[in-house]
Design a protein around this motif. Structure first.
Motif, mmCIF file in Angstrom:
data_model
loop_
_atom_site.group_PDB
_atom_site.id
_atom_site.type_symbol
_atom_site.label_atom_id
_atom_site.label_comp_id
_atom_site.label_asym_id
_atom_site.label_seq_id
_atom_site.Cartn_x
_atom_site.Cartn_y
_atom_site.Cartn_z
ATOM 1 N N ASP A 1 0.760 -1.217 -0.027
ATOM 2 C CA ASP A 1 -0.087 0.025 0.042
ATOM 3 C C ASP A 1 0.876 1.240 0.003
ATOM 4 O OD1 ASP A 1 -2.219 -1.648 0.324
ATOM 5 O OD2 ASP A 1 -1.977 -1.819 2.507
ATOM 6 N N ILE A 2 0.514 2.160 -0.710
ATOM 7 C CA ILE A 2 1.340 3.602 -0.778
ATOM 8 C C ILE A 2 0.394 4.621 -0.521
ATOM 9 C CG2 ILE A 2 2.528 5.048 -2.247
ATOM 10 C CD1 ILE A 2 3.341 2.625 -3.900
ATOM 11 N N LYS A 3 0.769 5.456 0.603
ATOM 12 C CA LYS A 3 0.016 6.731 1.195
ATOM 13 C C LYS A 3 0.972 7.940 0.792
ATOM 14 C CE LYS A 3 -2.853 3.934 3.235
ATOM 15 N NZ LYS A 3 -4.404 4.160 2.683
ATOM 16 N N ILE A 4 0.686 8.517 0.099
ATOM 17 C CA ILE A 4 1.320 9.861 -0.325
ATOM 18 C C ILE A 4 0.794 11.081 0.265
ATOM 19 C CG2 ILE A 4 2.042 11.335 -2.170
ATOM 20 C CD1 ILE A 4 1.861 8.984 -4.478
ATOM 21 N N VAL A 5 1.570 11.809 1.275
ATOM 22 C CA VAL A 5 1.063 12.784 1.839
ATOM 23 C C VAL A 5 1.569 14.002 1.151
ATOM 24 C CG1 VAL A 5 1.032 14.025 4.017
ATOM 25 C CG2 VAL A 5 1.475 11.727 3.921
ATOM 26 N N SER A 6 0.544 14.624 0.427
ATOM 27 C CA SER A 6 0.630 15.906 -0.352
ATOM 28 C C SER A 6 0.516 17.338 0.621
ATOM 29 C CB SER A 6 -0.379 15.923 -1.452
ATOM 30 O OG SER A 6 -0.330 17.185 -2.118
ATOM 31 N N ASN A 7 1.677 17.665 0.913
ATOM 32 C CA ASN A 7 1.738 18.995 1.561
ATOM 33 C C ASN A 7 1.367 20.199 0.701
ATOM 34 O OD1 ASN A 7 4.020 20.676 3.478
ATOM 35 N ND2 ASN A 7 1.812 20.467 3.837
ATOM 36 N N ARG A 8 0.462 20.721 0.450
ATOM 37 C CA ARG A 8 0.132 21.889 -0.082
ATOM 38 C C ARG A 8 0.707 22.246 -1.627
ATOM 39 N NH1 ARG A 8 0.687 26.453 4.846
ATOM 40 N NH2 ARG A 8 -1.395 25.930 6.041
ATOM 41 N N THR A 9 0.390 20.822 -2.278
ATOM 42 C CA THR A 9 0.952 20.975 -3.731
ATOM 43 C C THR A 9 0.350 22.020 -4.297
ATOM 44 O OG1 THR A 9 1.489 18.505 -3.535
ATOM 45 C CG2 THR A 9 1.027 19.413 -5.772
ATOM 46 N N ALA A 10 1.157 22.558 -5.112
ATOM 47 C CA ALA A 10 0.696 23.749 -6.293
ATOM 48 C C ALA A 10 0.922 23.601 -7.611
ATOM 49 C CB ALA A 10 1.268 24.974 -5.428
ATOM 50 N N LEU A 11 1.903 23.065 -8.001
ATOM 51 C CA LEU A 11 2.349 23.027 -9.462
ATOM 52 C C LEU A 11 1.287 21.992 -10.347
ATOM 53 C CD1 LEU A 11 6.176 22.608 -9.359
ATOM 54 C CD2 LEU A 11 5.052 24.701 -9.458
ATOM 55 N N PRO A 12 0.943 22.756 -11.464
ATOM 56 C CA PRO A 12 -0.028 21.662 -12.160
ATOM 57 C C PRO A 12 0.563 20.253 -12.433
ATOM 58 C CG PRO A 12 0.186 24.034 -13.128
ATOM 59 C CD PRO A 12 1.114 23.817 -12.053
ATOM 60 N N GLU A 13 1.738 20.166 -12.726
ATOM 61 C CA GLU A 13 2.657 18.893 -13.013
ATOM 62 C C GLU A 13 2.622 18.113 -11.990
ATOM 63 O OE1 GLU A 13 6.074 21.750 -13.045
ATOM 64 O OE2 GLU A 13 3.794 22.005 -13.514
ATOM 65 N N SER A 14 2.448 18.617 -10.708
ATOM 66 C CA SER A 14 2.383 17.617 -9.645
ATOM 67 C C SER A 14 1.142 17.132 -9.286
ATOM 68 C CB SER A 14 2.890 18.509 -8.294
ATOM 69 O OG SER A 14 4.093 19.040 -8.486
ATOM 70 N N LYS A 15 0.254 17.963 -9.359
ATOM 71 C CA LYS A 15 -1.296 17.665 -9.272
ATOM 72 C C LYS A 15 -1.735 16.652 -10.235
ATOM 73 C CE LYS A 15 -2.772 21.906 -7.376
ATOM 74 N NZ LYS A 15 -3.617 23.124 -7.527
ATOM 75 N N ALA A 16 -1.181 16.772 -11.523
ATOM 76 C CA ALA A 16 -1.532 15.690 -12.509
ATOM 77 C C ALA A 16 -0.795 14.426 -12.122
ATOM 78 C CB ALA A 16 -0.968 16.275 -13.847
ATOM 79 N N LEU A 17 0.457 14.482 -11.618
ATOM 80 C CA LEU A 17 0.999 13.212 -11.187
ATOM 81 C C LEU A 17 0.256 12.366 -9.987
ATOM 82 C CD1 LEU A 17 3.319 11.058 -11.298
ATOM 83 C CD2 LEU A 17 4.818 12.682 -9.816
ATOM 84 N N LEU A 18 0.052 13.430 -9.379
ATOM 85 C CA LEU A 18 -0.886 12.622 -8.018
ATOM 86 C C LEU A 18 -2.325 12.156 -8.409
ATOM 87 C CD1 LEU A 18 -0.196 15.506 -5.228
ATOM 88 C CD2 LEU A 18 0.869 13.086 -5.640
ATOM 89 N N ARG A 19 -2.895 12.808 -9.312
ATOM 90 C CA ARG A 19 -4.051 12.077 -9.842
ATOM 91 C C ARG A 19 -3.971 10.763 -10.204
ATOM 92 N NH1 ARG A 19 -5.301 17.493 -11.261
ATOM 93 N NH2 ARG A 19 -4.559 17.079 -13.150
ATOM 94 N N GLU A 20 -2.797 10.897 -11.476
ATOM 95 C CA GLU A 20 -2.314 9.479 -12.002
ATOM 96 C C GLU A 20 -1.976 8.639 -10.949
ATOM 97 O OE1 GLU A 20 1.523 7.887 -14.501
ATOM 98 O OE2 GLU A 20 1.141 10.040 -14.561
ATOM 99 N N LEU A 21 -1.045 8.811 -10.146
ATOM 100 C CA LEU A 21 -0.570 7.773 -9.008
ATOM 101 C C LEU A 21 -2.038 7.276 -8.188
ATOM 102 C CD1 LEU A 21 2.542 9.470 -7.876
ATOM 103 C CD2 LEU A 21 2.345 7.535 -9.387
#
Length: 649
Positions: free
Chosen positions: A380-400
């Protein structure tokens, strides 16, 4: 541009983080003025930051050749683990000693020179023979005669050449203590060899062709292999340990080559840690001399006797090279130490990764974890997103987040590493937690199986760390050690070449460690829950991993370093050179909190033998420990939980 201006500009670039460009300017200055020591020093620091170990050392050495008074170059070599490259500075050592002795310096200068004198009193790793030949081993502290027990020396000599037997017996005959008897276990034919005549010359020696001598299960037995030579004070020291609350004791050892004309030559030291069954789960680290309160029946090797004794009671460690192996014959090498079969119980692993706008590293981190896992479906993977702002970061998090078993946790608070991990752990029901930095990349196939097997077979494991490498090559972490320079915790193996194994191969051996980094820290869930997670209040950014490891040890569990798992860690080699004053102050404040809580525990490392240097780089040389240090080490080792710690507040 003049050489002087190039150096000044290089300094400015290096401090701003443009290390590669700074190195180019230093090289330009050197072309203009080859004898400019400041340019060589700057080049060495820049090369060090770029992970160019050999080239950096060469630059520091050239700096000292041009100007031996530049202490910074010498300090860089010492902290870089290249003490032996300083060259011949004996004259400076003598003058400093005279100046300190005569109190002709100001107090500030005397303090600095005293430190340099201590550094110069350390023998580099390549000079072990010189260290061993000058080591002044002193007799142990006085203990009432009634508390000391006579020793029965048992020499395992089956299959050994008579010359090896003779060497061991001769080392017994020159012992300062005469309170011993010796039994030599031999093959039948040895009884008619001239070596057996020593039993007629010395009444305390007897040869025995049976499996065991009379009353061998009574009293204290010192077990050695034929060919092992004992230091003249060995029996004294082992006899002294019989007054301790222990069932066994071992010492350090080395290898000796004897020459009738030139004398002995010592090499290959094994300077042992406090008892650690993982360290001794290898024939190469088996003690050369082992004292046992009770000698159990059976044809076992020293490694097996040590493992059996450790299950019965405390095991003491004498941090002195009281034994030397000679020749090629070694009974203990005929068998490997006992190993527990690998098991797998289907445990799930929950990987917890705090991140903020780091998509270029986060994606390969997770991809490599799953690609190299034997059972990715158990992760299991838990990614803790701490105030992510960059569009490319948000896109990657949606993909993951589309992967079954991967969750994205929104952490909309000021960054607090401890709190981020604790929040994620509350939402995970796996058997094992793995706290991981997002700037890591897995290199080991089957890493998940290695973790689960280690934890499944030993319920004493509380935390596991692994070997981390810089992306440019070289070791970044091989465990964390305490007590060097009276400073804070520091990584073992830092800046060494990737293939370097360290003293006695310790960076390539699984063993207990004082602490491991939170960049990769695996823990059984039950241990994490028992300790209540990371400390969110006192260790928001730094030292939360060290504090957790100390709490693991406080609970009586082990922190384990496992080099079978290797990862790349994209932490800068020059970490710390670009920190702001505020960041440094914050780090120091959390270090103060660590000291306030744990006190002297952060200066004592059970794995660090007192014969190793206390200044500069870990394990980079040998120094004479005081008698008090040796005695205190033995007493600490002979306790029920020698790796356990107690908090001060």
């Amino acid at each position: 541009m003049s050489a002087k201006v190039a150096v000044q500009y290089g300094h400015a670039l290096r401090r701003s983080g443009a290390v590669f460009e700074a190195a180019q300017l230093y090289e330009r200055a050197i072309k203009l003025r080859p004898g400019m020591a400041a340019a060589w020093l700057g080049l060495g620091i820049a090369r060090k930051a770029l992970g160019m170990r050999s080239a950096a050392i060469a630059a520091f050495v050239e700096t000292l050749r041009l100007d031996p008074s530049i202490g910074n170059a010498r300090a860089e070599l010492v902290t870089y683990g290249a003490r032996g490259e300083q060259g011949q500075l004996a004259g400076r050592k003598t003058s400093m000693a005279d100046a300190v002795k005569g109190l002709t310096l100001s107090m500030r200068e005397a303090t600095q020179w005293r430190r340099e004198l201590d550094d110069l009193s350390v023998f580099p790793p390549a000079s072990y023979h010189d260290y061993r030949a000058t080591l002044a081993v002193k007799a142990p502290v006085d203990v009432p005669a009634s508390a000391r027990q006579p020793l029965h020396i048992l020499i395992q000599a089956r299959g050994a050449p008579p010359s090896a037997i003779r060497g061991s017996l001769q080392s017994l005959l020159v012992q300062s203590s005469h309170d011993w008897v010796a039994t030599v276990l031999v093959d039948d034919g040895v009884a008619n060899h001239p070596v057996a005549s020593l039993a007629h010359v010395e009444a305390r020696i007897r040869f025995c062709a049976t499996e065991q001598a009379d009353a061998m299960d009574e009293g204290w037995t010192l077990l050695i292999d034929a060919g092992t030579l004992l230091h003249p004070l060995a029996v004294d020291w082992f006899s002294w340990t019989t007054s301790m609350d222990c069932v066994a004791a071992y010492c350090d050892h080395d290898r000796v080559e004897r020459d009738w004309k030139h004398g002995p030559y010592y090499s290959d030291p094994i300077l042992q840690p406090v008892y650690d069954r993982y360290w001794f789960d290898d024939p190469e680290t088996t003690p050369a001399a082992l004292l046992l309160r009770r000698f159990p029946a059976g044809n076992h090797m020293i490694a097996e006797y040590l493992a059996m004794a450790a299950k019965e009671g405390n095991v003491a460690h004498i941090p002195l090279p009281l034994a030397s192996r000679s020749g090629q014959w070694r009974a203990s090498a005929l068998r490997a130490a006992m190993r527990v079969p690998d098991v797998y119980d289907g445990a799930r692993i929950c990987v917890i990764i705090p991140t903020r706008d780091n998509p270029a590293l986060l994606k390969p981190c997770i991809d490599s974890l799953l690609r190299f896992a034997d059972r990715p479906e158990q992760i299991d993977i838990k990614i803790v997103s701490n105030r992510t702002a960059l569009p490319e970061s948000k896109a990657l998090l949606r993909e993951l987040g589309r992967r079954n078993g991967t969750d994205i946790i929104d952490f909309d608070e000021p960054f607090n590493w401890s709190r981020a991990n604790n929040i994620a752990a509350r939402n995970c029901k796996a058997d094992i937690f793995l706290f991981l930095n997002d700037d890591t990349e897995m290199l080991t196939q089957g890493w998940d199986g290695i973790l689960t097997r280690l934890i499944a077979r030993d319920d004493k494991i509380g935390a596991i760390g692994v070997r981390l490498h810089y992306p440019q090559g070289g070791i970044q972490h091989a465990g964390i050690m305490f007590g060097l320079d009276d400073s804070g915790p520091q990584h073992e193996g830092r800046w060494q070449e990737s293939g370097f194994e360290g003293p006695a191969g310790r960076w390539s051996r699984t063993h207990a460690s004082s602490a491991v980094t939170g960049a990769f820290m695996a823990m059984p869930r039950k241990m994490f829950d028992q300790l209540g997670g990371f400390d969110e209040q006192d260790f928001a950014i730094a030292y939360n991993d060290v504090d957790m490891c100390l709490r693991v040890r406080e609970a009586g569990a082990l922190v384990l370093y496992c080099p079978d798992i290797i990862m790349i860690h994209h932490e800068s080699v020059s970490r710390g050179s670009n920190l702001s004053a505020e960041m440094v102050d914050w780090d120091q404040a959390e270090l103060e909190s660590l000291h306030h809580r744990w006190g002297t525990a952060i200066f004592l490392d059970p794995a660090y033998n007192p014969n190793f240097t206390k200044t500069g780089y870990p394990f980079d040389g040998y120094r004479q420990p005081s008698s008090q240090e040796v005695v205190e080490h033995v007493r600490r080792s002979a306790t029920t939980e020698p790796w356990a710690v107690r908090r001060q507040h």
